[in-house]
Write a protein that holds these residues in place. Structure first.
Motif, PDB file in Angstrom:
ATOM      1  N   ARG A 288       0.874  -1.297  -0.181  1.00  0.00           N
ATOM      2  CA  ARG A 288      -0.092   0.055   0.124  1.00  0.00           C
ATOM      3  C   ARG A 288       0.945   1.408  -0.185  1.00  0.00           C
ATOM      4  O   ARG A 288       0.374   2.349   0.135  1.00  0.00           O
ATOM      5  CB  ARG A 288      -0.950  -0.085   1.296  1.00  0.00           C
ATOM      6  N   GLU A 289       2.047   1.190  -0.154  1.00  0.00           N
ATOM      7  CA  GLU A 289       3.029   2.252  -0.401  1.00  0.00           C
ATOM      8  C   GLU A 289       2.954   3.186  -1.489  1.00  0.00           C
ATOM      9  O   GLU A 289       2.782   2.413  -2.613  1.00  0.00           O
ATOM     10  CB  GLU A 289       4.530   1.871  -0.059  1.00  0.00           C
ATOM     11  N   PHE A 290       3.154   4.379  -1.587  1.00  0.00           N
ATOM     12  CA  PHE A 290       3.525   5.011  -2.870  1.00  0.00           C
ATOM     13  C   PHE A 290       4.919   5.277  -3.164  1.00  0.00           C
ATOM     14  O   PHE A 290       5.482   6.113  -2.389  1.00  0.00           O
ATOM     15  CB  PHE A 290       2.561   6.486  -2.981  1.00  0.00           C
ATOM     16  N   MET A 291       5.539   4.506  -3.686  1.00  0.00           N
ATOM     17  CA  MET A 291       6.946   4.705  -4.078  1.00  0.00           C
ATOM     18  C   MET A 291       7.200   5.374  -5.305  1.00  0.00           C
ATOM     19  O   MET A 291       6.882   5.001  -6.399  1.00  0.00           O
ATOM     20  CB  MET A 291       7.718   3.159  -3.995  1.00  0.00           C
ATOM     21  N   VAL A 292       8.208   6.297  -5.397  1.00  0.00           N
ATOM     22  CA  VAL A 292       8.544   7.132  -6.504  1.00  0.00           C
ATOM     23  C   VAL A 292       9.866   6.794  -6.825  1.00  0.00           C
ATOM     24  O   VAL A 292      10.935   6.829  -6.094  1.00  0.00           O
ATOM     25  CB  VAL A 292       8.395   8.445  -6.449  1.00  0.00           C
ATOM     26  N   LEU A 293      10.400   6.409  -8.007  1.00  0.00           N
ATOM     27  CA  LEU A 293      11.617   6.186  -8.896  1.00  0.00           C
ATOM     28  C   LEU A 293      11.914   7.487  -9.311  1.00  0.00           C
ATOM     29  O   LEU A 293      11.005   7.815 -10.527  1.00  0.00           O
ATOM     30  CB  LEU A 293      11.637   4.914  -9.549  1.00  0.00           C
ATOM     31  N   VAL A 294      12.740   8.133  -8.934  1.00  0.00           N
ATOM     32  CA  VAL A 294      13.336   9.520  -9.655  1.00  0.00           C
ATOM     33  C   VAL A 294      14.753   9.506  -9.970  1.00  0.00           C
ATOM     34  O   VAL A 294      15.664   8.862  -9.488  1.00  0.00           O
ATOM     35  CB  VAL A 294      12.875  10.610  -8.833  1.00  0.00           C
ATOM     36  N   GLY A 295      14.960  10.107 -10.867  1.00  0.00           N
ATOM     37  CA  GLY A 295      16.293  10.382 -11.460  1.00  0.00           C
ATOM     38  C   GLY A 295      16.384  11.005 -12.734  1.00  0.00           C
ATOM     39  O   GLY A 295      15.415  10.945 -13.602  1.00  0.00           O
ATOM     40  N   PRO A 296      17.593  11.513 -13.262  1.00  0.00           N
ATOM     41  CA  PRO A 296      17.758  12.099 -14.556  1.00  0.00           C
ATOM     42  C   PRO A 296      17.505  10.925 -15.559  1.00  0.00           C
ATOM     43  O   PRO A 296      17.591   9.333 -15.569  1.00  0.00           O
ATOM     44  CB  PRO A 296      19.195  12.335 -14.812  1.00  0.00           C
ATOM     45  N   SER A 297      17.415  11.284 -17.174  1.00  0.00           N
ATOM     46  CA  SER A 297      17.180  10.405 -18.125  1.00  0.00           C
ATOM     47  C   SER A 297      18.247   9.467 -17.994  1.00  0.00           C
ATOM     48  O   SER A 297      19.546   9.496 -18.024  1.00  0.00           O
ATOM     49  CB  SER A 297      17.003  11.045 -19.387  1.00  0.00           C
ATOM     50  N   GLY A 298      18.036   8.050 -18.347  1.00  0.00           N
ATOM     51  CA  GLY A 298      18.923   7.113 -18.616  1.00  0.00           C
ATOM     52  C   GLY A 298      19.656   6.454 -17.278  1.00  0.00           C
ATOM     53  O   GLY A 298      20.644   5.718 -17.113  1.00  0.00           O
ATOM     54  N   CYS A 299      18.939   6.680 -16.189  1.00  0.00           N
ATOM     55  CA  CYS A 299      19.360   6.438 -14.833  1.00  0.00           C
ATOM     56  C   CYS A 299      18.943   4.973 -14.481  1.00  0.00           C
ATOM     57  O   CYS A 299      19.255   4.350 -13.711  1.00  0.00           O
ATOM     58  CB  CYS A 299      18.837   7.235 -13.641  1.00  0.00           C
TER      59      CYS A 299
ATOM     60  N   TYR B 257       5.748   4.709  -9.176  1.00  0.00           N
ATOM     61  CA  TYR B 257       5.726   5.817 -10.051  1.00  0.00           C
ATOM     62  C   TYR B 257       6.967   6.097 -10.431  1.00  0.00           C
ATOM     63  O   TYR B 257       7.936   6.550  -9.632  1.00  0.00           O
ATOM     64  CB  TYR B 257       4.849   6.741  -9.155  1.00  0.00           C
ATOM     65  N   VAL B 258       7.230   6.265 -11.706  1.00  0.00           N
ATOM     66  CA  VAL B 258       8.698   6.801 -12.341  1.00  0.00           C
ATOM     67  C   VAL B 258       8.460   8.102 -12.861  1.00  0.00           C
ATOM     68  O   VAL B 258       7.526   8.578 -13.271  1.00  0.00           O
ATOM     69  CB  VAL B 258       8.902   5.672 -13.503  1.00  0.00           C
ATOM     70  N   THR B 259       9.525   8.966 -12.403  1.00  0.00           N
ATOM     71  CA  THR B 259       9.448  10.330 -12.883  1.00  0.00           C
ATOM     72  C   THR B 259      10.871  10.718 -13.013  1.00  0.00           C
ATOM     73  O   THR B 259      11.573  10.352 -12.357  1.00  0.00           O
ATOM     74  CB  THR B 259       8.521  11.392 -12.044  1.00  0.00           C
ATOM     75  N   HIS B 260      11.138  11.744 -13.812  1.00  0.00           N
ATOM     76  CA  HIS B 260      12.156  12.455 -13.938  1.00  0.00           C
ATOM     77  C   HIS B 260      12.094  13.908 -13.043  1.00  0.00           C
ATOM     78  O   HIS B 260      13.166  14.700 -12.895  1.00  0.00           O
ATOM     79  CB  HIS B 260      12.911  12.923 -15.112  1.00  0.00           C
ATOM     80  N   ASP B 261      10.830  14.194 -12.755  1.00  0.00           N
ATOM     81  CA  ASP B 261      10.591  15.375 -11.952  1.00  0.00           C
ATOM     82  C   ASP B 261      10.614  15.223 -10.579  1.00  0.00           C
ATOM     83  O   ASP B 261       9.707  14.854  -9.821  1.00  0.00           O
ATOM     84  CB  ASP B 261       9.189  16.063 -12.577  1.00  0.00           C
ATOM     85  N   GLN B 262      11.451  16.068  -9.995  1.00  0.00           N
ATOM     86  CA  GLN B 262      11.771  15.814  -8.526  1.00  0.00           C
ATOM     87  C   GLN B 262      10.542  16.577  -7.698  1.00  0.00           C
ATOM     88  O   GLN B 262      10.138  16.157  -6.765  1.00  0.00           O
ATOM     89  CB  GLN B 262      12.864  16.516  -8.207  1.00  0.00           C
ATOM     90  N   THR B 263       9.896  17.547  -8.468  1.00  0.00           N
ATOM     91  CA  THR B 263       8.812  18.057  -7.776  1.00  0.00           C
ATOM     92  C   THR B 263       7.534  17.011  -7.797  1.00  0.00           C
ATOM     93  O   THR B 263       7.016  17.059  -6.651  1.00  0.00           O
ATOM     94  CB  THR B 263       8.164  19.409  -8.522  1.00  0.00           C
TER      95      THR B 263
END
Length: 368
Positions: free
Chosen positions: A30-41, A190-196
């Motif tokens: 039930r967690e909302f985990m965000v994977l974040v980083g620059p393109s190609g990470c 959830y995958v994003t490159h947007d740190q906001t």
């Protein structure tokens, strides 16, 4: 519902390119985990391996209590929302949302109940007979999310779902997805490159670089105590200012010094900074800590600098100062919007150490 566990997961493409390097990550039920980083990470590759759309080169992936390394995507009990929506243009909203259920031989009554329930959750009841071309970008994204909701999966996967929307719609949709997580009480990755997006949506954030996990923690813990200079520079707008200099000893004081500044370090930092006496070190400070008086009673420290650019942001103002950092020729201060300043002015900006840190110059890991 189910958690997801990755153990020593690697992905090596043909030609030997290492895209994901022995990552270990536990995503709680039930967690909302965000994977974040620059393109190609490696964040999207990681998500696609969880989905079964990419084969893993080594390691194990577990969803719930079941290892899924050799389980096809359709049998993993996951639902994925893509960046480009992937809607069928010749089908109505209703049929797009119902399509996957029809393939799985659900009854007509069950399909209708699930589709209308998802449409109500997403506010799309009045659009069920429309085709995608008659919808806005945000509405199309809702349909893509609705198609996932009707499946009632154990895990939702989102691959940069908001990147095709304009700025205002992105803010609205990230709020909608956060509310959806609260309502459905299910595991979301959830995958994003947007740190906001990462800061505002995630229960926890996994920061990645070059296929390696840099830090996993809550948004505020990552912001307040970044594991290294990469995380410090990636998370936060504007990013943390990082300066290279030397630690100098003066009697019982330790001073960080370079060509542009001389700053007495707080007494609480002595234990960590003392091994670097007369050696190089990295000093990082958030923009909001420059131009703000300390409230701790510590001795007053300042940066003496000339303003090169002023960016009014409404509630606050960014000042670009002629002080070189590790990543450029200017450092940034974030000050009150009503502070009276002008380009070319040289001034003393007080420092506050509430969100400042020292980093090792070789490993770039945080010291204090």
């Amino acid at each position: 519902m189910a958690g997801v566990i990755l153990k020593n997961v690697c992905k090596v493409y043909d030609g030997g390119m290492l895209a994901v390097d022995h990552i270990n990550l536990e995503i709680r039920d039930r967690e909302f985990m965000v994977l974040v980083g620059p393109s190609g990470c490696g964040k999207s590759t990681t998500l696609r391996m969880i989905a079964g759309l990419e084969e893993i080169s080594s390691g194990t992936i577990t969803i719930g209590s079941r290892e899924v390394n050799n389980v096809p995507p359709k049998d993993r009990d996951i639902a994925m929302v893509f960046q480009n929506y992937a809607l069928y243009p010749h089908m109505t909203v209703y049929d797009n949302m119902a399509f996957g259920l029809r393939l799985r031989k659900f009854s007509k009554a069950d399909i209708d109940k699930r589709v209308r329930s998802a449409a109500e959750i997403l506010g799309m009841q009045d659009y069920l007979n429309r085709k995608p071309k008659a919808l806005s970008g945000g509405q199309r994204q809702r349909v893509a999310v609705g198609r996932a909701i009707v499946r009632k999966p154990k895990v939702f996967l989102f691959d940069e779902p908001l990147s095709n929307l304009d700025a205002k719609m992105r803010v609205q949709m990230r709020t909608e997805i956060s509310k959806l997580h609260t309502r459905l009480e299910t595991t979301m990755i959830y995958v994003t490159h947007d740190q906001t997006e990462a800061m505002t949506m995630g229960d926890r954030i996994c920061v990645m670089k070059d296929g390696v996990i840099q830090q996993v923690d809550t948004p505020m813990n990552i912001y307040d105590r970044p594991a290294n200079t990469f995380v410090a520079g990636f998370i936060g707008t504007p990013p943390m200012n990082v300066f290279r200099g030397r630690v100098q000893r003066y009697d019982n004081r330790l001073v960080f010094k370079n060509d542009a500044m001389s700053i007495q370090l707080p007494d609480g930092w002595k234990e960590s900074a003392l091994p670097y006496a007369e050696k190089e070190i990295l000093f990082g400070i958030r923009p909001e800590e420059i131009g703000t008086e300390s409230t701790t009673g510590a001795s007053r420290q300042v940066i003496h600098a000339r303003i090169e650019v002023i960016e009014p942001m409404g509630a606050e103002t960014y000042l670009y100062l002629d002080v070189p950092t590790e990543t450029g020729n200017t450092c940034i201060a974030r000050v009150d919007a009503h502070k009276t300043v002008k380009v070319g002015e040289t001034l003393d900006l007080p420092l506050r150490f509430d969100n400042a840190h020292l980093f090792d110059p070789e490993s770039t890991q945080i010291l204090v």
